[in-house]
Design an enzyme around this catalytic site. Structure first.
Site, PDB file in Angstrom:
ATOM      1  N   GLY A 240      82.961 -19.342  31.409  1.00  0.00           N
ATOM      2  CA  GLY A 240      82.052 -18.878  32.301  1.00  0.00           C
ATOM      3  C   GLY A 240      81.734 -19.694  33.684  1.00  0.00           C
ATOM      4  CD  GLU A 276      85.030 -18.625  23.797  1.00  0.00           C
ATOM      5  OE1 GLU A 276      84.466 -17.808  24.334  1.00  0.00           O
ATOM      6  OE2 GLU A 276      85.219 -18.663  22.378  1.00  0.00           O
ATOM      7  N   PRO A 277      87.146 -21.686  28.743  1.00  0.00           N
ATOM      8  CG  PRO A 277      88.138 -23.467  29.804  1.00  0.00           C
ATOM      9  CD  PRO A 277      87.650 -22.853  28.562  1.00  0.00           C
ATOM     10  N   GLY A 278      88.064 -19.332  31.392  1.00  0.00           N
ATOM     11  CA  GLY A 278      89.321 -18.251  31.654  1.00  0.00           C
ATOM     12  C   GLY A 278      89.468 -18.607  33.442  1.00  0.00           C
ATOM     13  NE  ARG A 279      85.030 -15.962  37.099  1.00  0.00           N
ATOM     14  CZ  ARG A 279      84.846 -14.592  37.442  1.00  0.00           C
ATOM     15  NH1 ARG A 279      85.792 -13.952  38.496  1.00  0.00           N
ATOM     16  NH2 ARG A 279      84.495 -13.575  36.533  1.00  0.00           N
ATOM     17  CE1 TYR A 319      83.113  -6.780  37.443  1.00  0.00           C
ATOM     18  CE2 TYR A 319      84.943  -7.963  38.382  1.00  0.00           C
ATOM     19  CZ  TYR A 319      84.400  -7.332  37.261  1.00  0.00           C
ATOM     20  OH  TYR A 319      85.065  -7.460  35.972  1.00  0.00           O
ATOM     21  CB  CYS A 347      93.547   9.004  48.407  1.00  0.00           C
ATOM     22  SG  CYS A 347      95.307   8.864  48.861  1.00  0.00           S
ATOM     23  CD  GLU A 348      88.737   5.683  44.603  1.00  0.00           C
ATOM     24  OE1 GLU A 348      87.722   5.282  44.386  1.00  0.00           O
ATOM     25  OE2 GLU A 348      89.354   5.998  43.810  1.00  0.00           O
TER      26      GLU A 348
HETATM   27  C1  PLP Z   1      85.439 -13.483  29.496  1.00  0.00           C
HETATM   28  C2  PLP Z   1      84.977 -14.531  28.336  1.00  0.00           C
HETATM   29  C3  PLP Z   1      85.153 -15.955  28.567  1.00  0.00           C
HETATM   30  C4  PLP Z   1      86.031 -16.263  30.022  1.00  0.00           C
HETATM   31  O1  PLP Z   1      84.959 -16.095  30.945  1.00  0.00           O
HETATM   32  P1  PLP Z   1      85.353 -16.882  32.390  1.00  0.00           P
HETATM   33  O2  PLP Z   1      84.267 -16.594  33.031  1.00  0.00           O
HETATM   34  O3  PLP Z   1      86.562 -16.509  32.794  1.00  0.00           O
HETATM   35  O4  PLP Z   1      85.691 -18.422  32.071  1.00  0.00           O
HETATM   36  C5  PLP Z   1      85.134 -16.739  27.443  1.00  0.00           C
HETATM   37  N1  PLP Z   1      84.637 -16.116  26.354  1.00  0.00           N
HETATM   38  C6  PLP Z   1      84.278 -15.107  26.159  1.00  0.00           C
HETATM   39  C7  PLP Z   1      83.838 -14.666  24.819  1.00  0.00           C
HETATM   40  C8  PLP Z   1      84.511 -13.918  27.175  1.00  0.00           C
HETATM   41  O5  PLP Z   1      84.304 -12.780  26.795  1.00  0.00           O
END
Ligand code: PLP
Length: 422
Positions: A240, A276-279, A319, A347-348
């Site tokens: 997150g 658990e970093p993604g973004r 968002y 088309c929106e």
């Molecule tokens: C989406 C999610 C993440 C990653 O969130 P980011 O904002 O991308 O870092 C990690 N853990 C869980 C359980 C998620 O649903």
């Protein structure tokens, strides 16, 4: 920091001019930088250096291309998956089951069975019915499923409401007040082995305070659960951490500062730490490259009509998200700019990326790039308006490869079938 910079007046991904990718692959196209992905992963490794036992479980949903997963997996990343499809991607990328955690509120029994058979580090369990189902599935296979329970700390992550997950009204996790009771139930189940605690309070957090509040609650809970006799040896802190979507803005906290927040909260518990970093790993490692189709004069405003649309990048429509839009060919200093509403061909009216964007006057055929589009970009794309799925390219130094080709019209149409009574 990323590796998208102007060189000799042309925006490049590492050493590859985006003009070259546009010419060879066509537009729209997502372009990712291997050096940036690597750098972001290593920054998190440094942030957790204090924890001898830690695993960075990249959140696959942010960008699930198998080449991206393999790059990160080869650096030592674990994976956080939320479906058996993501699990299969991670395994295909060569990530062993012992490095994969399975999150999500609605895991099916079939998904549980396939993950248990294939090998899994831990399930992050989000409800009591899920716990019972998992115990049954594991017991039927003659194994115990390693679990952490996702606890909802009821903390306001102060982010967009659609991506906040740690408030009591959200569908995620078990209310923290009921956690001890649910852990006691878990410990009594034949197919369950309690290994830790899990939390994830939301995405695109730009303030560390919500983390501090949530992690303090996690530390208290870990002590209470240990006193209850549970072997809590692993803490999954979730993901997150936000990224700067605007170059000119205050940047969110750095991973190193985030790592210290984790250390202060739970560093003395002698647990294995997972994040658990993604973004934060993928977001600024990618951009969406697009071509101007028309410049259209409207009533009191001008529209820049691109060949990319909301089906390719839905974050602005979904968002209200902002992505910096920049020209690929740098204009000379002092070139006057004008305001444009930047839109796609769909088309929106929701197919609007930005209003009033200041750009040097563009012409049809010019290339522009949406920055910070490496996460929640291609993964959320669709074929709405029968626009073939946007392709993806990975750049590494002076070379690049297409890691998801653009489907042909034939590819797109051949997936469908007519009923045999037609
Ligand atoms: C989406 C999610 C993440 C990653 O969130 P980011 O904002 O991308 O870092 C990690 N853990 C869980 C359980 C998620 O649903």
């Amino acid at each position: 920091m990323d590796h998208f910079n102007y060189k000799d007046g042309v925006l490049c991904a590492e050493d590859v001019p985006l003009t070259r990718i546009a010419a060879e692959v066509g537009t729209p196209v997502y372009v990712y930088s291997a050096a940036t992905l690597t750098r972001h992963f290593n920054v998190f490794q440094e942030a957790l250096e204090w924890a001898p036992d830690h695993l960075i479980c990249y959140a696959v949903k942010a960008n699930s291309n198998i080449a991206v997963l393999k790059l990160l997996g080869d650096l030592g990343a674990g994976m956080d998956v939320v479906s058996i499809g993501e699990y299969a991607r991670a395994r295909t990328a060569g990530v062993p089951g012992e490095r994969i955690v399975f999150s999500g509120v609605g895991k099916t029994r079939k998904e549980m069975r396939l993950a248990l058979e294939g090998g899994i580090r831990q399930f992050n369990v989000e409800s009591e019915p899920e716990l019972l189902a998992l115990s049954e599935v594991a017991a039927s296979l003659g194994v115990k499923a390693p679990i952490a329970i996702r606890v909802n700390p009821d903390v306001d992550a102060k982010t967009h409401e659609k991506i906040a997950t740690g408030k009591s009204e959200n569908k995620f996790g078990i209310p923290i007040a009921r956690a001890r009771e649910v852990y006691a139930a878990a410990a009594s189940l034949p197919g369950i082995e309690v290994v830790g605690i899990d939390m994830h309070i939301g995405s695109q957090l730009t303030d560390l305070d919500p983390y501090r509040q949530a992690y303090a609650k996690m530390a208290d809970l870990a002590r209470a659960l240990r006193a209850d006799g549970h072997n809590i040896r692993r803490l999954d802190m979730g993901g997150g951490l936000g990224i700067p979507y605007r170059r000119d803005n205050n940047a969110p906290p750095l991973p190193i500062e985030y790592g210290q927040v984790i250390r202060e909260a739970v560093g003395d518990l002698d647990c294995e730490i997972e994040i658990e970093p993604g973004r934060n790993i993928a977001g600024n490692a990618g951009l969406l490259l697009s071509e101007v189709i028309y410049v259209k004069r409207g009533e009191g405003r001008d529209f820049l009509i691109l060949d990319a649309a909301m089906n390719d990048l839905i974050r602005p429509a979904m968002y209200g998200a902002h992505h910096d839009i920049v020209p690929v060919i740098e204009s000379a200093p002092g070139t006057p700019v004008s305001a444009y509403d930047v839109v796609g061909p769909i088309c929106e009216s929701g197919d609007t990326f930005q209003k009033g964007t200041q750009l040097p006057p563009p012409a049809p055929g010019d290339l522009i790039a949406f920055r910070s589009a490496g996460a929640y970009g291609a993964v959320m794309s669709s074929e709405y308006n029968s626009r073939p799925l946007v392709p993806e390219v990975l750049v590494d130094g002076d070379r690049f490869a297409v890691i998801r080709p653009r489907p042909t019209l034939e590819d797109m149409l051949s997936r469908e079938a007519l009923p045999d009574w037609f």
